[in-house]
Design a protein around this motif. Structure first.
Motif, mmCIF file in Angstrom:
data_model
loop_
_atom_site.group_PDB
_atom_site.id
_atom_site.type_symbol
_atom_site.label_atom_id
_atom_site.label_comp_id
_atom_site.label_asym_id
_atom_site.label_seq_id
_atom_site.Cartn_x
_atom_site.Cartn_y
_atom_site.Cartn_z
ATOM 1 N N UNK A 35 -21.356 -35.386 -16.395
ATOM 2 C CA UNK A 35 -20.297 -35.211 -15.388
ATOM 3 C C UNK A 35 -18.970 -34.793 -16.031
ATOM 4 N N UNK A 36 -18.974 -33.791 -16.944
ATOM 5 C CA UNK A 36 -17.719 -33.440 -17.624
ATOM 6 C C UNK A 36 -16.649 -32.891 -16.686
ATOM 7 N N UNK A 37 -17.054 -32.139 -15.642
ATOM 8 C CA UNK A 37 -16.056 -31.582 -14.732
ATOM 9 C C UNK A 37 -15.358 -32.681 -13.934
ATOM 10 N N UNK A 38 -16.135 -33.649 -13.440
ATOM 11 C CA UNK A 38 -15.530 -34.758 -12.696
ATOM 12 C C UNK A 38 -14.606 -35.552 -13.618
ATOM 13 N N UNK A 39 -15.048 -35.764 -14.846
ATOM 14 C CA UNK A 39 -14.208 -36.503 -15.803
ATOM 15 C C UNK A 39 -12.925 -35.731 -16.106
ATOM 16 N N UNK A 40 -13.017 -34.412 -16.258
ATOM 17 C CA UNK A 40 -11.822 -33.618 -16.563
ATOM 18 C C UNK A 40 -10.811 -33.684 -15.423
ATOM 19 N N UNK A 41 -11.286 -33.662 -14.169
ATOM 20 C CA UNK A 41 -10.379 -33.764 -13.021
ATOM 21 C C UNK A 41 -9.714 -35.137 -12.976
ATOM 22 N N UNK A 42 -10.466 -36.175 -13.343
ATOM 23 C CA UNK A 42 -9.908 -37.527 -13.369
ATOM 24 C C UNK A 42 -8.877 -37.660 -14.487
ATOM 25 N N UNK A 79 -7.954 -33.514 -23.572
ATOM 26 C CA UNK A 79 -9.371 -33.802 -23.372
ATOM 27 C C UNK A 79 -9.892 -33.096 -22.122
ATOM 28 N N UNK A 80 -9.070 -33.063 -21.063
ATOM 29 C CA UNK A 80 -9.472 -32.375 -19.836
ATOM 30 C C UNK A 80 -9.752 -30.899 -20.115
ATOM 31 N N UNK A 81 -8.909 -30.272 -20.929
ATOM 32 C CA UNK A 81 -9.114 -28.869 -21.316
ATOM 33 C C UNK A 81 -10.432 -28.714 -22.067
ATOM 34 N N UNK A 82 -10.697 -29.646 -22.963
ATOM 35 C CA UNK A 82 -11.871 -29.541 -23.831
ATOM 36 C C UNK A 82 -13.190 -29.644 -23.072
ATOM 37 N N UNK A 83 -13.220 -30.439 -21.978
ATOM 38 C CA UNK A 83 -14.506 -30.687 -21.315
ATOM 39 C C UNK A 83 -14.644 -30.021 -19.950
ATOM 40 N N UNK A 84 -13.577 -29.406 -19.423
ATOM 41 C CA UNK A 84 -13.631 -28.823 -18.078
ATOM 42 C C UNK A 84 -14.627 -27.674 -18.020
ATOM 43 N N UNK A 85 -15.405 -27.637 -16.952
ATOM 44 C CA UNK A 85 -16.292 -26.497 -16.728
ATOM 45 C C UNK A 85 -15.679 -25.518 -15.728
ATOM 46 N N UNK A 86 -14.687 -25.974 -14.966
ATOM 47 C CA UNK A 86 -13.990 -25.104 -14.019
ATOM 48 C C UNK A 86 -12.802 -24.429 -14.700
ATOM 49 N N UNK A 87 -12.720 -23.084 -14.662
ATOM 50 C CA UNK A 87 -11.570 -22.399 -15.275
ATOM 51 C C UNK A 87 -10.237 -22.849 -14.704
ATOM 52 N N UNK A 88 -10.194 -23.135 -13.382
ATOM 53 C CA UNK A 88 -8.924 -23.527 -12.768
ATOM 54 C C UNK A 88 -8.493 -24.912 -13.233
ATOM 55 N N UNK A 89 -9.424 -25.860 -13.331
ATOM 56 C CA UNK A 89 -9.081 -27.200 -13.829
ATOM 57 C C UNK A 89 -8.583 -27.115 -15.270
ATOM 58 N N UNK A 90 -9.276 -26.316 -16.093
ATOM 59 C CA UNK A 90 -8.859 -26.147 -17.493
ATOM 60 C C UNK A 90 -7.444 -25.577 -17.555
ATOM 61 N N UNK A 91 -7.183 -24.581 -16.723
ATOM 62 C CA UNK A 91 -5.874 -23.944 -16.708
ATOM 63 C C UNK A 91 -4.795 -24.910 -16.229
ATOM 64 N N UNK A 92 -5.085 -25.683 -15.170
ATOM 65 C CA UNK A 92 -4.105 -26.652 -14.672
ATOM 66 C C UNK A 92 -3.743 -27.670 -15.748
ATOM 67 N N UNK A 93 -4.754 -28.128 -16.496
ATOM 68 C CA UNK A 93 -4.491 -29.087 -17.571
ATOM 69 C C UNK A 93 -3.634 -28.458 -18.667
ATOM 70 N N UNK A 94 -3.910 -27.203 -19.005
ATOM 71 C CA UNK A 94 -3.107 -26.519 -20.027
ATOM 72 C C UNK A 94 -1.675 -26.293 -19.551
#
Length: 204
Positions: A35-42, A79-94
């Motif tokens: 569940x890396x995407x759910x964890x990244x959003x959390x 960590x959210x950047x490292x494990x996100x599978x969604x490009x938008x979540x990764x970008x928001x974290x960055x």
């Protein structure tokens, strides 16, 4: 469910309860398999609450607590950047990582994020999320004192996307930020006209 509750509690101003609920949410998701995407959003939500806690600590002159919460937030974003599978979540974290680094005047670390963020924003499909990401990025560039002509081009693209999506809120936000850019470059006429246009749309 816990993550959404934690986000709503932060928006309602109950940041201590938001922190408690999001910490619980993270503990739950870390027990789930694959569940890396759910964890990244959390992690992203928890980092946002920790930033809010840092701002409150700074108001009460507790610099040690403020620094501790900000450091935790940076770690959550990384960590959210490292494990996100969604490009938008990764970008928001960055983007959140970038704005926090700028707040902490860690400008060399902030500069290192500019190129990867720009390349990602350029490939996102038009959506409210991509418009807000572009405006968020432009605001960080303005805070860094960057006055390149690429910024208005960037924001004009965001404005056009918001218009095509018929998203008045995003359009107003992008126009207002473009006005802020021209204020920094002391082009007062453009700054005034764009700010007035943003205000008019916001009032609608």
């Amino acid at each position: 469910g816990l993550r959404n509750l934690g986000k709503m509690l932060r928006l309602a101003g109950d940041i201590d309860e938001s922190y408690r609920i999001l910490t619980l949410s993270l503990a739950v998701v870390q027990r789930l398999p694959n569940s890396p995407q759910i964890e990244s959003e959390t992690l992203l939500s928890l980092g946002n609450t920790e930033r809010t806690l840092a701002k409150r600590a700074a108001i009460f002159k507790d610099e040690k607590a403020a620094d501790n919460y900000n450091q935790k937030a940076l770690e959550r974003y990384q960590k959210a950047v490292a494990i996100a599978s969604s490009p938008l979540t990764r970008l928001q974290a960055q983007l959140n990582q970038l704005s926090l680094l700028i707040e902490r005047t860690q400008n060399s670390d902030a500069q290192a994020l500019l190129s990867p963020i720009f390349s990602q924003i350029s490939t996102l499909p038009a959506s409210r999320g991509s418009v807000y990401a572009a405006v968020n990025f432009a605001e960080s560039l303005i805070k860094l004192g960057i006055k390149e002509s690429a910024i208005p081009n960037f924001l004009n693209t965001a404005i056009q996307q918001a218009e095509s999506l018929e998203d008045k809120r995003a359009q107003s936000y992008a126009l207002g930020t473009l006005g802020k850019f021209y204020e920094k470059t002391q082009d007062w006429s453009k700054a005034k006209n764009l700010s007035q246009a943003a205000l008019l749309i916001a009032q609608q």
